[in-house]
Scaffold this motif. Structure first.
Motif, mmCIF file in Angstrom:
data_model
loop_
_atom_site.group_PDB
_atom_site.id
_atom_site.type_symbol
_atom_site.label_atom_id
_atom_site.label_comp_id
_atom_site.label_asym_id
_atom_site.label_seq_id
_atom_site.Cartn_x
_atom_site.Cartn_y
_atom_site.Cartn_z
ATOM 1 N N GLN A 198 0.832 -1.214 0.000
ATOM 2 C CA GLN A 198 0.000 0.000 0.000
ATOM 3 C C GLN A 198 0.865 1.261 0.000
ATOM 4 O OE1 GLN A 198 -2.594 -0.385 3.339
ATOM 5 N NE2 GLN A 198 -3.897 -1.990 2.349
ATOM 6 N N LYS A 199 1.934 1.225 0.813
ATOM 7 C CA LYS A 199 2.825 2.388 0.848
ATOM 8 C C LYS A 199 3.475 2.623 -0.511
ATOM 9 C CE LYS A 199 3.944 2.239 5.761
ATOM 10 N NZ LYS A 199 5.011 2.044 6.756
ATOM 11 N N LEU A 200 3.918 1.510 -1.144
ATOM 12 C CA LEU A 200 4.559 1.642 -2.451
ATOM 13 C C LEU A 200 3.580 2.179 -3.488
ATOM 14 C CD1 LEU A 200 6.695 -1.636 -2.585
ATOM 15 C CD2 LEU A 200 7.543 0.710 -2.430
ATOM 16 N N SER A 201 2.353 1.654 -3.398
ATOM 17 C CA SER A 201 1.359 2.149 -4.364
ATOM 18 C C SER A 201 1.072 3.629 -4.139
ATOM 19 C CB SER A 201 0.075 1.324 -4.240
ATOM 20 O OG SER A 201 -0.468 1.474 -2.952
ATOM 21 N N ARG A 202 1.058 4.092 -2.929
ATOM 22 C CA ARG A 202 0.848 5.505 -2.633
ATOM 23 C C ARG A 202 2.006 6.351 -3.160
ATOM 24 N NH1 ARG A 202 -1.300 5.219 3.615
ATOM 25 N NH2 ARG A 202 -3.356 4.295 3.133
ATOM 26 N N LEU A 203 3.225 5.820 -2.931
ATOM 27 C CA LEU A 203 4.393 6.559 -3.416
ATOM 28 C C LEU A 203 4.365 6.664 -4.927
ATOM 29 C CD1 LEU A 203 7.196 5.108 -1.101
ATOM 30 C CD2 LEU A 203 6.272 7.433 -1.074
ATOM 31 N N ASP A 204 3.991 5.576 -5.582
ATOM 32 C CA ASP A 204 3.932 5.595 -7.042
ATOM 33 C C ASP A 204 2.874 6.586 -7.527
ATOM 34 O OD1 ASP A 204 5.933 3.722 -7.288
ATOM 35 O OD2 ASP A 204 4.538 1.988 -7.294
ATOM 36 N N SER A 205 1.770 6.618 -6.834
ATOM 37 C CA SER A 205 0.706 7.541 -7.247
ATOM 38 C C SER A 205 1.137 8.987 -7.046
ATOM 39 C CB SER A 205 -0.572 7.239 -6.458
ATOM 40 O OG SER A 205 -0.340 7.434 -5.072
ATOM 41 N N LYS A 206 1.885 9.265 -5.994
ATOM 42 C CA LYS A 206 2.368 10.624 -5.757
ATOM 43 C C LYS A 206 3.372 11.032 -6.821
ATOM 44 C CE LYS A 206 1.632 10.871 -0.784
ATOM 45 N NZ LYS A 206 2.278 10.992 0.531
ATOM 46 N N LYS A 207 4.240 10.084 -7.215
ATOM 47 C CA LYS A 207 5.229 10.397 -8.238
ATOM 48 C C LYS A 207 4.550 10.716 -9.567
ATOM 49 C CE LYS A 207 9.132 7.806 -6.372
ATOM 50 N NZ LYS A 207 10.041 6.688 -6.588
ATOM 51 N N ASN A 208 3.549 9.993 -9.884
ATOM 52 C CA ASN A 208 2.848 10.203 -11.140
ATOM 53 C C ASN A 208 2.142 11.558 -11.146
ATOM 54 O OD1 ASN A 208 3.641 7.767 -12.276
ATOM 55 N ND2 ASN A 208 1.963 6.657 -11.247
#
Length: 209
Positions: A198-208
């Protein structure tokens, strides 16, 4: 002579009566007859019996001769003939009763010997039975000891099996606890992985963005 022969016949009849029934007097009579048949007793008895037999036969012969030659002519001859005939009859009765006493004594002795042999045989049979029973008891005792040892061995095996089963049960309980612990760790690891994902998915979404 007639009185003497009558007394002898009565005595012989008394002896036969005593021998015919089991009384304390029979033992005494048998002991007396045993003494008579020892040593020179049989010779004396046979001599007396032979003499009586010869006298009896001579009396019978004289009676028969007188009867055949002259016949009965007067009462005196009749009385003499009857007296001689009575004496001969008493002599014959005496010899017959003496023979009866001898045979009774012989049969009683033979019966005693047979009874003793039967008692000895019965005791021997009883001893054989006792020996057989003792051997059977010894065999049964050996079998009982063997059975007791087998039971003791089986009991030890059962006790060892119980101990092993208890150990296996404890081991299985420990394995179950370890399995439960591993399941809990697995669940915790999964939850950690989920949180990381979940944390990784959040980080990826923020980067995008």
């Amino acid at each position: 002579m007639i009185q003497l022969l009558s007394m002898v016949i009565l005595s012989e009849m008394a002896v036969i009566t005593v021998l015919s029934f089991k009384t304390p007097f029979r033992k005494l009579v048998i002991m007396g007859l045993d003494l008579v048949k020892r040593g020179r007793g049989p010779v004396v008895v046979k001599t007396v019996a032979g003499t009586v037999f010869v006298v009896m036969m001579s009396s019978l012969y004289s009676i028969q001769k007188r009867w055949a030659d002259d016949g009965v002519t007067n009462p005196t001859d009749q009385i003499l003939m009857v007296t001689s005939l009575l004496e001969a009859t008493l002599m014959g009765g005496t010899l017959f009763l003496a023979l009866m006493i001898d045979r009774l004594h012989h049969y009683i002795k033979e019966l005693r010997i047979r009874r003793k042999s039967m008692d000895a045989l019965r005791k021997q049979v009883d001893l054989d039975k006792v020996k057989a029973l003792e051997e059977e008891v010894t065999t049964l005792r050996g079998e009982l000891k063997q059975a007791e040892s087998d039971i003791e061995t089986k009991t030890k095996q059962i006790s060892a099996a119980k101990v092993n089963s208890v150990a296996l049960r404890k081991q299985s309980e420990g394995l179950l606890l370890e399995y439960d612990r591993l399941l809990e760790e697995n669940e915790s690891l999964r939850s950690q992985l989920k949180s990381l994902d979940q944390k990784l998915s959040r980080l990826d979404s923020k980067k995008n963005m």
